[in-house]
Design an enzyme around this catalytic site. Structure first.
Site, PDB file in Angstrom:
ATOM      1  N   THR A  96      34.063  33.555  54.683  1.00 19.49           N
ATOM      2  CA  THR A  96      34.809  34.267  53.644  1.00 19.49           C
ATOM      3  C   THR A  96      34.950  35.592  53.915  1.00 19.49           C
ATOM      4  O   THR A  96      34.086  36.292  53.691  1.00 19.49           O
ATOM      5  CB  THR A  96      34.005  33.763  52.305  1.00 19.49           C
ATOM      6  N   LYS A 172      39.029  30.139  48.085  1.00 19.72           N
ATOM      7  CA  LYS A 172      37.302  30.276  48.337  1.00 19.72           C
ATOM      8  C   LYS A 172      36.884  31.089  47.387  1.00 19.72           C
ATOM      9  O   LYS A 172      35.915  31.196  46.799  1.00 19.72           O
ATOM     10  CB  LYS A 172      37.289  30.455  49.763  1.00 19.72           C
ATOM     11  N   LYS A 241      29.132  39.933  48.186  1.00 21.62           N
ATOM     12  CA  LYS A 241      30.328  40.305  49.089  1.00 21.62           C
ATOM     13  C   LYS A 241      31.426  39.303  48.758  1.00 21.62           C
ATOM     14  O   LYS A 241      32.433  39.778  48.499  1.00 21.62           O
ATOM     15  CB  LYS A 241      29.932  39.930  50.669  1.00 21.62           C
TER      16      LYS A 241
END
Length: 298
Positions: A96, A172, A241
């Protein structure tokens, strides 16, 4: 005869995915900065490499699962990066890293003969071990179709998001915000309920048979919070993150962000209390400490 595969990044997600590929009978050439992880993969039957370029010089299809956008840029486009490998045809990014980074990497690979498949995963370490990950894919038809049977060794639900790298990353990070919001709000309401004298187990039962049902109430809290095991296998630093990558993606397309920043603030407060590597299920703990209650049984 199957082509040699590469796998870069043998962390909590990368290692079990590599093991699934090995169990399926594939030759897998691995690279990681952690010698212990490399040795574990070698013991499972993997071949080892000295750099991403070395992997890409021996494998036609290379998977990567790394923690940060910069790490992806470095292993693909940096010194001794995968782009220098003479055999590499398809690079599959399972990380990701956010849409802008994926677009940057795709641009960097133009003219090299290497096709990028943007393919982030969801389902956590449990899903990686069980081989039940959800996988989002974006890239050219031929490349996606070629790697799909390989991804099926560790992914149960595979979704074709689009043709352009960055589209799967958008999907995502959107998923991350929704899942992280579910965990945050479930923690908050359970702490409130316990403080008010309710049984948290009964609360979960009510949620799961009503309109409040979500991924946190169905699995995460019954499995890891109520029994106080806190062992989902994912950590605060990674979710934060990813949440910040969502905010960046939203800003890029000029979409409103009203709830997202509040969710980020809550996870940051939890990380300050619990630590960067704390399991994501511990988000309930800093709320418990504020309220002076415990959700579940210690």
């Amino acid at each position: 005869m199957t082509v040699p595969l590469g796998f870069i990044g043998l962390g909590s997600m990368g290692m079990p995915m590599t093991q699934h590929l090995l169990k399926a009978g594939h030759t897998v050439i691995v690279y990681d900065l952690d010698d212990a992880a490399v040795n574990e993969a070698k013991a499972d039957g993997a071949e080892t490499a000295t750099s991403p370029a070395d992997v890409a010089g021996r494998a036609e299809i290379v998977f990567a699962c790394v923690n940060t956008p910069q790490a992806l840029i470095d292993i693909v486009l940096g010194e001794n990066g995968a782009c220098q490998g003479e055999k590499l045809r398809v690079f599959v990014d399972l990380s990701t890293t956010g849409p802008p980074t994926e677009i940057e990497v795709a641009a960097g690979l133009e003219g090299t003969g290497i096709t990028l498949v943007d393919s982030p995963i969801s389902g956590g370490r449990r899903g990686a071990i069980a081989g039940t990950l959800a996988v989002m894919m974006a890239g050219p038809d031929a490349a996606c179709e070629e790697v799909k049977p390989l991804i099926e060794t560790f992914g149960k639900n595979i979704f074709r998001i689009g043709d352009t790298p960055g589209q799967a990353q958008t999907m995502k990070v959107a998923n991350t915000l929704m899942a992280s919001t579910a965990s945050a709000v479930t923690a908050e309401v359970l702490v409130m309920g316990v403080k008010a004298g309710l049984d948290p187990n009964l609360m979960i039962d009510v949620f799961n048979t009503s309109t409040a049902r979500n991924s946190a109430t169905l699995e995460k809290f019954p499995d890891a919070v109520l029994p106080r095991t806190f062992n989902l296998g994912s950590m605060h630093a990674i979710v934060l993150k990813d949440l910040n990558l969502y905010l960046e993606a939203a800003r890029t397309v000029d979409a409103p962000t009203i709830l997202g920043p509040a969710v980020v603030d809550m996870w940051e407060e939890s990380m300050a209390a619990n630590g960067k590597t704390a399991d994501n299920s511990t988000i309930v703990k800093f709320l418990e400490s504020k309220a002076g209650v415990i959700v579940g049984s210690e």
